[in-house]
Design a protein around this motif. Structure first.
Motif, short mmCIF file in Angstrom:
data_model
loop_
_atom_site.label_atom_id
_atom_site.label_comp_id
_atom_site.label_asym_id
_atom_site.label_seq_id
_atom_site.Cartn_x
_atom_site.Cartn_y
_atom_site.Cartn_z
N GLY A 159 8.46 61.88 25.67
CA GLY A 159 8.33 61.42 27.05
C GLY A 159 7.87 62.54 27.98
O GLY A 159 7.00 62.33 28.84
N VAL A 160 8.43 63.73 27.80
CA VAL A 160 8.01 64.88 28.61
C VAL A 160 6.53 65.19 28.35
O VAL A 160 5.76 65.44 29.28
N LEU A 161 6.15 65.17 27.09
CA LEU A 161 4.74 65.44 26.74
C LEU A 161 3.82 64.38 27.34
O LEU A 161 2.75 64.70 27.86
N LEU A 162 4.23 63.11 27.26
CA LEU A 162 3.40 62.02 27.78
C LEU A 162 3.21 62.16 29.29
O LEU A 162 2.08 62.01 29.79
N PHE A 163 4.27 62.44 30.02
CA PHE A 163 4.15 62.60 31.46
C PHE A 163 3.20 63.74 31.81
O PHE A 163 2.39 63.64 32.73
N ASN A 164 3.29 64.83 31.06
CA ASN A 164 2.43 65.96 31.36
C ASN A 164 0.98 65.70 30.97
O ASN A 164 0.07 66.25 31.59
N VAL A 165 0.76 64.85 29.98
CA VAL A 165 -0.60 64.42 29.67
C VAL A 165 -1.16 63.61 30.85
O VAL A 165 -2.31 63.78 31.25
N LEU A 166 -0.32 62.73 31.42
CA LEU A 166 -0.74 61.94 32.58
C LEU A 166 -1.04 62.85 33.78
O LEU A 166 -2.03 62.66 34.49
#
Length: 351
Positions: free
Chosen positions: A315-322
């Motif tokens: 989830g942290v990685l996904l948010f930072n990709v966004l």
């Protein structure tokens, strides 16, 4: 407030009128209902929110950002209580900060804020009724931890650029309506789960996609979170009245609110005032580190392991990709285009 120029005092009368009305109402409640023992016994949350309210007024992070981890991690209370208390206390603190912001004539991005307010008016009640009740207590805590850890990482990586930005880009202005509505609906649902989140979405959009000055982005995010908090706690109160077995609100929410409300009513606008007198960098760095720290604290405190741990990190990685995508779209580039060596060197120099 003594540092304000005298000429600004007349236009601040709505703010002073609000303070008189609020403190008069609060004093009547605790006096005539005999709630002074409750206020005194809940002094720890009042002390906590003296910090939380400053954060709420001086950064794009609501007071619930401090209240939630303290209540659910330090005091071992359920995530639903942390969420409802966050919404309730922000309905005072961030509303107070919003009235101060509007009365003092600070710049607000109304073009993006208006549709976001409309989206939140629908997203928050829908989330409160249909999404939040189906989320487990651990999932609520992890959702909060993931959102704000991601936000903290984004700030630390791009802080120099964010602080240096001035004005606002016009590149995406034609899409204010759909972008604002999306922020409102998605952020409203997210805030129905954790009590915060919509402020982060509009702030990230403004500073990453629109390249907005923090002096514009922070007041805009404060007003949106204030409105969403009022809609959220009103929605939860109505649901608890109509369907008490499914949507009950813990009595500790009101007890904590009584103790903390008089603190945040002045603390949040104080943060909004001070942030214009000192550098934002130290405050944002400290709060960002705390956001990352509460993520680690949540994982340890809740003994998160297995797929839950994998999901939290993902989830942290996904948010930072966004966030990464918004940043490059704001520069007018493809989000994942391969940069030349010169561009990479420039990016590294920008921080």
């Amino acid at each position: 407030m003594g540092s304000l120029p005298l000429k600004s005092l007349p236009r601040l009368w709505p703010f002073y009128a609000w303070l008189v009305a609020f403190y008069g109402t609060w004093l009547a409640i605790v006096t005539f209902a005999g709630c002074w023992p409750t206020v005194v016994s809940h002094w720890p949350i009042a002390l906590t929110m003296s910090v939380g309210s400053y954060v709420a007024g001086s950064t794009p992070m609501g007071g619930g950002t401090v209240a939630f981890p303290v209540l659910v991690l330090l005091f071992d209370m359920p995530g639903s209580l942390g969420r409802n208390f966050g919404l309730a206390i922000q309905s005072i603190g961030m509303v107070s900060a919003s009235i101060y912001i509007l009365s003092s004539g600070k710049s607000v991005d109304w073009d993006l804020l208006r549709p976001a307010l409309i989206g939140a008016l629908f997203g928050m009640p829908l989330g409160a009724a249909w999404v939040a009740p189906g989320i487990s207590d651990l999932a609520v805590k992890l959702t909060f931890a993931v959102i704000w850890a991601s936000f903290g990482i984004m700030h630390l990586v791009k802080l120099r650029e964010l602080v240096a930005s001035t004005g606002i880009s016009q590149r995406w202005r034609a899409f204010d309506l759909p972008i604002g509505l999306l922020i409102g609906v998605v952020g409203g649902v997210a805030s129905s789960i954790t009590g915060v989140g919509i402020d982060m979405l509009i702030y990230a959009t403004l500073v990453l996609l629109y390249r907005a000055d923090l002096k514009l982005a922070i007041p805009t995010s404060v007003i949106l979170m204030a409105f969403t908090s009022v809609v959220g706690i009103a929605s939860n109160a109505c649901l608890a009245t109509w369907f008490p077995s499914a949507y009950a609100i813990d009595g500790e929410v009101f007890s904590n609110w009584l103790a903390a409300a008089p603190v945040v009513a002045i603390g949040a606008p104080f943060g909004a005032l001070v942030v214009n007198l000192i550098s934002r960098t130290p405050t944002l760095v400290i709060v960002s580190l705390l956001c990352i720290g509460q993520f680690a604290w949540t994982l340890i405190h809740e003994q998160v392991s297995g797929m839950a741990l994998v999901g939290a990190i993902a989830g942290v990685l996904l948010f930072n990709v966004l966030f990464h995508g918004l940043y490059y779209l704001g520069r007018g580039e493809a989000p994942f285009a391969i940069s030349s060596p010169t561009e990479l060197a420039t990016d590294e120099g920008e921080g």
